[in-house]
Design a protein around this motif. Structure first.
Motif, PDB file in Angstrom:
ATOM      1  N   ALA A   1      21.973 -14.362   9.155  1.00  0.00           N
ATOM      2  CA  ALA A   1      22.255 -15.401   8.894  1.00  0.00           C
ATOM      3  C   ALA A   1      21.225 -16.464   9.076  1.00  0.00           C
ATOM      4  O   ALA A   1      20.495 -17.464   8.563  1.00  0.00           O
ATOM      5  CB  ALA A   1      23.608 -16.023   8.993  1.00  0.00           C
ATOM      6  N   GLU A   2      20.874 -16.276  10.455  1.00  0.00           N
ATOM      7  CA  GLU A   2      19.650 -17.261  11.203  1.00  0.00           C
ATOM      8  C   GLU A   2      18.249 -17.020  10.180  1.00  0.00           C
ATOM      9  O   GLU A   2      17.660 -17.929  10.239  1.00  0.00           O
ATOM     10  CB  GLU A   2      19.398 -16.924  12.575  1.00  0.00           C
ATOM     11  N   GLU A   3      18.008 -15.640  10.101  1.00  0.00           N
ATOM     12  CA  GLU A   3      16.975 -15.241   9.393  1.00  0.00           C
ATOM     13  C   GLU A   3      16.893 -15.993   7.886  1.00  0.00           C
ATOM     14  O   GLU A   3      15.760 -16.651   7.638  1.00  0.00           O
ATOM     15  CB  GLU A   3      16.615 -14.141   9.111  1.00  0.00           C
ATOM     16  N   LYS A   4      17.952 -16.033   7.328  1.00  0.00           N
ATOM     17  CA  LYS A   4      17.916 -16.740   5.759  1.00  0.00           C
ATOM     18  C   LYS A   4      18.002 -18.244   5.991  1.00  0.00           C
ATOM     19  O   LYS A   4      17.050 -18.860   5.305  1.00  0.00           O
ATOM     20  CB  LYS A   4      19.513 -16.438   5.479  1.00  0.00           C
ATOM     21  N   LEU A   5      18.420 -18.767   7.222  1.00  0.00           N
ATOM     22  CA  LEU A   5      18.500 -20.334   7.199  1.00  0.00           C
ATOM     23  C   LEU A   5      16.960 -20.580   7.613  1.00  0.00           C
ATOM     24  O   LEU A   5      16.791 -21.904   7.403  1.00  0.00           O
ATOM     25  CB  LEU A   5      19.608 -20.859   8.204  1.00  0.00           C
ATOM     26  N   ASP A   6      16.470 -20.025   8.426  1.00  0.00           N
ATOM     27  CA  ASP A   6      15.205 -20.299   9.206  1.00  0.00           C
ATOM     28  C   ASP A   6      14.169 -20.302   7.746  1.00  0.00           C
ATOM     29  O   ASP A   6      13.187 -21.204   7.769  1.00  0.00           O
ATOM     30  CB  ASP A   6      14.533 -19.151  10.107  1.00  0.00           C
ATOM     31  N   ALA A   7      14.290 -19.261   6.967  1.00  0.00           N
ATOM     32  CA  ALA A   7      13.520 -19.096   5.712  1.00  0.00           C
ATOM     33  C   ALA A   7      13.822 -20.495   4.886  1.00  0.00           C
ATOM     34  O   ALA A   7      12.832 -21.204   4.289  1.00  0.00           O
ATOM     35  CB  ALA A   7      13.714 -17.941   4.845  1.00  0.00           C
ATOM     36  N   VAL A   8      14.965 -20.835   4.605  1.00  0.00           N
ATOM     37  CA  VAL A   8      15.421 -22.163   3.705  1.00  0.00           C
ATOM     38  C   VAL A   8      14.575 -23.243   4.579  1.00  0.00           C
ATOM     39  O   VAL A   8      14.119 -24.559   3.949  1.00  0.00           O
ATOM     40  CB  VAL A   8      16.799 -22.336   3.741  1.00  0.00           C
ATOM     41  N   ALA A   9      14.829 -23.278   5.948  1.00  0.00           N
ATOM     42  CA  ALA A   9      14.341 -24.570   6.612  1.00  0.00           C
ATOM     43  C   ALA A   9      12.849 -24.839   6.545  1.00  0.00           C
ATOM     44  O   ALA A   9      12.202 -25.437   6.217  1.00  0.00           O
ATOM     45  CB  ALA A   9      14.761 -24.468   8.009  1.00  0.00           C
ATOM     46  N   GLY A  10      12.118 -23.488   6.437  1.00  0.00           N
ATOM     47  CA  GLY A  10      10.802 -23.493   6.378  1.00  0.00           C
ATOM     48  C   GLY A  10      10.396 -23.794   4.885  1.00  0.00           C
ATOM     49  O   GLY A  10       9.174 -24.679   4.723  1.00  0.00           O
ATOM     50  N   ARG A  11      10.920 -23.491   3.826  1.00  0.00           N
ATOM     51  CA  ARG A  11      10.812 -24.111   2.503  1.00  0.00           C
ATOM     52  C   ARG A  11      11.018 -25.377   2.433  1.00  0.00           C
ATOM     53  O   ARG A  11      10.288 -26.217   1.837  1.00  0.00           O
ATOM     54  CB  ARG A  11      11.623 -23.524   1.297  1.00  0.00           C
ATOM     55  N   VAL A  12      11.791 -26.090   3.203  1.00  0.00           N
ATOM     56  CA  VAL A  12      12.281 -27.425   3.095  1.00  0.00           C
ATOM     57  C   VAL A  12      10.724 -28.249   3.779  1.00  0.00           C
ATOM     58  O   VAL A  12      10.732 -29.342   3.187  1.00  0.00           O
ATOM     59  CB  VAL A  12      13.635 -27.990   3.928  1.00  0.00           C
ATOM     60  N   ARG A  13      10.387 -27.712   4.899  1.00  0.00           N
ATOM     61  CA  ARG A  13       9.245 -28.429   5.593  1.00  0.00           C
ATOM     62  C   ARG A  13       8.160 -28.469   4.656  1.00  0.00           C
ATOM     63  O   ARG A  13       7.152 -29.206   4.746  1.00  0.00           O
ATOM     64  CB  ARG A  13       9.164 -27.787   6.629  1.00  0.00           C
ATOM     65  N   GLU A  14       8.102 -27.497   3.726  1.00  0.00           N
ATOM     66  CA  GLU A  14       6.836 -27.260   2.868  1.00  0.00           C
ATOM     67  C   GLU A  14       7.027 -27.985   1.810  1.00  0.00           C
ATOM     68  O   GLU A  14       6.036 -27.890   0.815  1.00  0.00           O
ATOM     69  CB  GLU A  14       6.397 -25.820   2.603  1.00  0.00           C
ATOM     70  N   LEU A  15       8.098 -28.634   1.349  1.00  0.00           N
ATOM     71  CA  LEU A  15       8.252 -29.413   0.112  1.00  0.00           C
ATOM     72  C   LEU A  15       7.200 -30.293  -0.238  1.00  0.00           C
ATOM     73  O   LEU A  15       6.734 -31.028   0.341  1.00  0.00           O
ATOM     74  CB  LEU A  15       9.646 -30.041   0.085  1.00  0.00           C
ATOM     75  N   ALA A  16       6.780 -30.202  -1.659  1.00  0.00           N
ATOM     76  CA  ALA A  16       5.613 -31.375  -1.927  1.00  0.00           C
ATOM     77  C   ALA A  16       6.131 -32.624  -2.274  1.00  0.00           C
ATOM     78  O   ALA A  16       7.290 -32.859  -2.242  1.00  0.00           O
ATOM     79  CB  ALA A  16       5.232 -30.719  -3.402  1.00  0.00           C
ATOM     80  N   PRO A  17       5.340 -33.676  -1.965  1.00  0.00           N
ATOM     81  CA  PRO A  17       5.861 -34.828  -1.709  1.00  0.00           C
ATOM     82  C   PRO A  17       6.395 -35.308  -3.189  1.00  0.00           C
ATOM     83  O   PRO A  17       7.337 -36.073  -3.245  1.00  0.00           O
ATOM     84  CB  PRO A  17       4.769 -35.743  -1.654  1.00  0.00           C
ATOM     85  N   ASP A  18       6.135 -34.724  -4.389  1.00  0.00           N
ATOM     86  CA  ASP A  18       6.395 -35.182  -5.738  1.00  0.00           C
ATOM     87  C   ASP A  18       7.508 -34.226  -5.971  1.00  0.00           C
ATOM     88  O   ASP A  18       7.775 -34.069  -7.150  1.00  0.00           O
ATOM     89  CB  ASP A  18       5.367 -35.046  -6.800  1.00  0.00           C
ATOM     90  N   ALA A  19       8.171 -33.360  -5.304  1.00  0.00           N
ATOM     91  CA  ALA A  19       9.055 -32.162  -5.745  1.00  0.00           C
ATOM     92  C   ALA A  19      10.382 -32.868  -6.393  1.00  0.00           C
ATOM     93  O   ALA A  19      10.830 -32.233  -7.131  1.00  0.00           O
ATOM     94  CB  ALA A  19       9.625 -31.399  -4.388  1.00  0.00           C
ATOM     95  N   LEU A  20      10.473 -34.504  -5.973  1.00  0.00           N
ATOM     96  CA  LEU A  20      11.844 -34.779  -6.533  1.00  0.00           C
ATOM     97  C   LEU A  20      11.887 -35.127  -8.162  1.00  0.00           C
ATOM     98  O   LEU A  20      12.600 -35.455  -8.653  1.00  0.00           O
ATOM     99  CB  LEU A  20      12.111 -36.016  -5.603  1.00  0.00           C
ATOM    100  N   SER A  21      10.487 -35.103  -8.617  1.00  0.00           N
ATOM    101  CA  SER A  21      10.376 -35.402  -9.899  1.00  0.00           C
ATOM    102  C   SER A  21      11.155 -34.311 -10.812  1.00  0.00           C
ATOM    103  O   SER A  21      11.395 -34.708 -11.992  1.00  0.00           O
ATOM    104  CB  SER A  21       8.764 -35.432 -10.258  1.00  0.00           C
ATOM    105  N   ASP A  22      11.428 -33.250 -10.314  1.00  0.00           N
ATOM    106  CA  ASP A  22      12.085 -32.480 -11.126  1.00  0.00           C
ATOM    107  C   ASP A  22      13.361 -31.561 -10.258  1.00  0.00           C
ATOM    108  O   ASP A  22      13.173 -30.788  -9.476  1.00  0.00           O
ATOM    109  CB  ASP A  22      11.206 -31.116 -11.433  1.00  0.00           C
ATOM    110  N   MET A  23      14.396 -32.273 -10.331  1.00  0.00           N
ATOM    111  CA  MET A  23      15.504 -32.065  -9.305  1.00  0.00           C
ATOM    112  C   MET A  23      16.010 -30.620  -9.436  1.00  0.00           C
ATOM    113  O   MET A  23      16.319 -29.900  -8.374  1.00  0.00           O
ATOM    114  CB  MET A  23      16.951 -32.967  -9.563  1.00  0.00           C
ATOM    115  N   SER A  24      16.015 -29.935 -10.838  1.00  0.00           N
ATOM    116  CA  SER A  24      16.491 -28.630 -10.905  1.00  0.00           C
ATOM    117  C   SER A  24      15.503 -27.667 -10.208  1.00  0.00           C
ATOM    118  O   SER A  24      15.875 -26.698  -9.444  1.00  0.00           O
ATOM    119  CB  SER A  24      16.562 -28.252 -12.177  1.00  0.00           C
TER     120      SER A  24
END
Length: 209
Positions: A71-94
């Motif tokens: 579970a920690e490996e999975k959440l670490d991966a999710v947290a990593g993707r969150v840190r790498e989100l592009a500034p304009d990612a909100l333009s497409d919520m889906s």
């Protein structure tokens, strides 16, 4: 005992623990949790029972440590993707939701393992306490991930963050448990779980003004 000797002993213990966890994961995949024995795990890892019991009190404790690691490996991966989100990612919520949560369970995560641990915890008060502690830690990690996304993009949720995190975990647990009972393969469970989590997140997030 010198510091060097202590560090060497600590590394060796960590390596032993890691090999036992890997072996348990392999044995579980072969025979399931109930049929998996300490002897089978030790044989697969190449250790004695003494090495096992110097790291874990029981098979249940070992499997709880295993799902914690996965579970920690999975959440670490999710947290990593969150840190790498592009500034304009909100333009497409889906697309934003899919990028954050739409990842495979992976080769090392079997919903059956978590379901079996939960079933064992219902019969064993000591394991139940450990399982609930693990669940609380997971919820805290999920809360942190939600908080980072909410803060970064100024999102508004329809529920408090702690309630949203618990709801996400509850839906994940229920989806995996039901799909496992239905005999679905891991790949299908992954697809189903991601789809439900994405829909739930879309409901939880208020539409931008």
């Amino acid at each position: 005992m010198t510091d060097v000797t202590a560090r060497h002993g600590s590394r060796r213990r960590e390596q032993t623990r890691a090999r036992l966890l890997d072996a348990a994961h392999e044995v579980f995949g072969d025979v399931g949790m109930d049929a998996a024995s300490v002897e089978m795990i030790c044989e697969r890892a190449g250790f004695t029972r003494g090495a096992f019991y110097s790291n874990f009190e029981s098979k249940d404790e070992l499997f709880l440590a295993l799902i914690t690691q996965l579970a920690e490996e999975k959440l670490d991966a999710v947290a990593g993707r969150v840190r790498e989100l592009a500034p304009d990612a909100l333009s497409d919520m889906s697309a934003l939701v899919h990028q954050v949560v739409g990842a495979s369970l992976g080769d090392r995560v079997e919903p059956q393992l978590i379901s079996e641990i939960r079933t064992q915890a219902m019969r064993d008060p000591r394991l139940a306490e450990a399982y609930l502690t693990w669940q609380n830690v997971l919820r805290d990690r999920v809360e942190g991930i939600i908080q980072q996304v909410v803060s970064t993009y100024g999102l508004r949720l329809r529920l408090p963050i702690d309630d949203a995190a618990q709801l996400l975990l509850d839906v994940s647990d229920d989806t995996c448990a039901r799909a496992t009972l239905e005999g679905r393969p891991t790949e299908e469970i992954t697809t189903l779980l991601n789809a439900r989590i994405e829909r739930l997140v879309m409901v939880l997030v208020e539409a931008p003004a």
